[in-house]
Design a protein around this motif. Sequence first.
Motif, PDB file in Angstrom:
ATOM      1  N   HIS A   7     -56.020 -48.680 -47.120  1.00 19.14           N
ATOM      2  CA  HIS A   7     -56.845 -47.803 -47.944  1.00 19.14           C
ATOM      3  C   HIS A   7     -56.017 -46.617 -48.436  1.00 19.14           C
ATOM      4  O   HIS A   7     -56.057 -46.254 -49.609  1.00 19.14           O
ATOM      5  N   HIS A   8     -55.228 -46.064 -47.513  1.00 20.58           N
ATOM      6  CA  HIS A   8     -54.379 -44.920 -47.864  1.00 20.58           C
ATOM      7  C   HIS A   8     -53.381 -45.316 -48.943  1.00 20.58           C
ATOM      8  O   HIS A   8     -53.102 -44.576 -49.877  1.00 20.58           O
ATOM      9  N   HIS A  11     -54.947 -45.572 -52.263  1.00 21.39           N
ATOM     10  CA  HIS A  11     -55.176 -44.211 -52.720  1.00 21.39           C
ATOM     11  C   HIS A  11     -53.903 -43.647 -53.352  1.00 21.39           C
ATOM     12  O   HIS A  11     -53.932 -43.049 -54.423  1.00 21.39           O
ATOM     13  N   ARG A  12     -52.776 -43.911 -52.665  1.00 22.77           N
ATOM     14  CA  ARG A  12     -51.500 -43.410 -53.165  1.00 22.77           C
ATOM     15  C   ARG A  12     -51.151 -44.083 -54.493  1.00 22.77           C
ATOM     16  O   ARG A  12     -50.679 -43.438 -55.413  1.00 22.77           O
ATOM     17  N   ASN A  14     -53.203 -45.249 -56.714  1.00 20.78           N
ATOM     18  CA  ASN A  14     -54.043 -44.692 -57.777  1.00 20.78           C
ATOM     19  C   ASN A  14     -53.487 -43.369 -58.266  1.00 20.78           C
ATOM     20  O   ASN A  14     -53.439 -43.101 -59.456  1.00 20.78           O
ATOM     21  N   ARG A  15     -53.036 -42.549 -57.308  1.00 20.82           N
ATOM     22  CA  ARG A  15     -52.502 -41.242 -57.688  1.00 20.82           C
ATOM     23  C   ARG A  15     -51.201 -41.383 -58.467  1.00 20.82           C
ATOM     24  O   ARG A  15     -50.968 -40.679 -59.449  1.00 20.82           O
TER      25      ARG A  15
END
Length: 297
Positions: A7-8, A11-12, A14-15
């Motif tokens: 998940h992390h 998230h990374r 996407n950023r």
Amino acid sequence: MEHDHAHHHQHRHNRLGLTFLLNIVITIAQVIGGIISGSLALISDAIHNLSDGVAVLLAYIADRLGQREKTAKHSFGYKRAEILAAFINALVLIAISFYLMIEAIDRFANPQVVDFKWMLGLGILGFLANGFSVFLLHDDHHHNLNVKAAYLHLLGDALTSLAVIVGAVFIWAWGWTWIDPLVTLLISIYLLVHTFNLLKESTEILMQFAPSSIDPDEVKNSLEAVRGVKQVYHIHIWRLTDHSIHFEAHIELDADLQLSQTRDIDRQMNEILRDVFFINHVTLQFEYKHEGSGKTC
């Protein structure tokens, strides 16, 4: 935990993706603005932005490749892809920096009219966007060489955009057009210094140099201090990526031990390597030679 990690990661990604898009949009805007306004500083800021866009994209691709499964043919997975990417990126940036410096020096000799309004507006745009990107990547920049490179780039970008803004204000207030090539020179030199470090580190990893933080002699002495060890030789220490360090060596023992008896020595050596030198990938070959066989290096 595994799910959390994935998940992390997402998230990374996407950023990183968002940061990349932002950079591309600003680059296009600044290049067009630079051409319309006749400002070389804007174009150099744009190139800087683009370089960061590329750095971010490379970090993203390498991150994806790094996640891919290892195969028998690619036994290290694709971990080195990111180092190769960083290396190529650095080379391209150095070439661009030199080009901009030559252009800027030419501008000193032949000053050009600069429209400060475009310069100011797009400088501010660049500053805001980079500030936002820095904020996005702040959490990850300690974990990974490429994300760190992208983060530092963006931080530097915010500063170069600030230089463009200040330059525009000077041109507006006093009509000093030579401020434009001056800002260009500063940005290029800054780009050069940063990129050189990236080039140096990625080259060291690609050439499989031992990491600068580890002294091979110190490792040798620490390992030879283990009971039952006569000498340690054929030592190789290298970095696969910026994080994972590999170690291999031949261990000559005092006595002709059985394999099961070497387990204790093996464990002690692994502990020393892990705890003192932070090396996790270890391959040891145990040997016993009779006297008079002559030592091979």
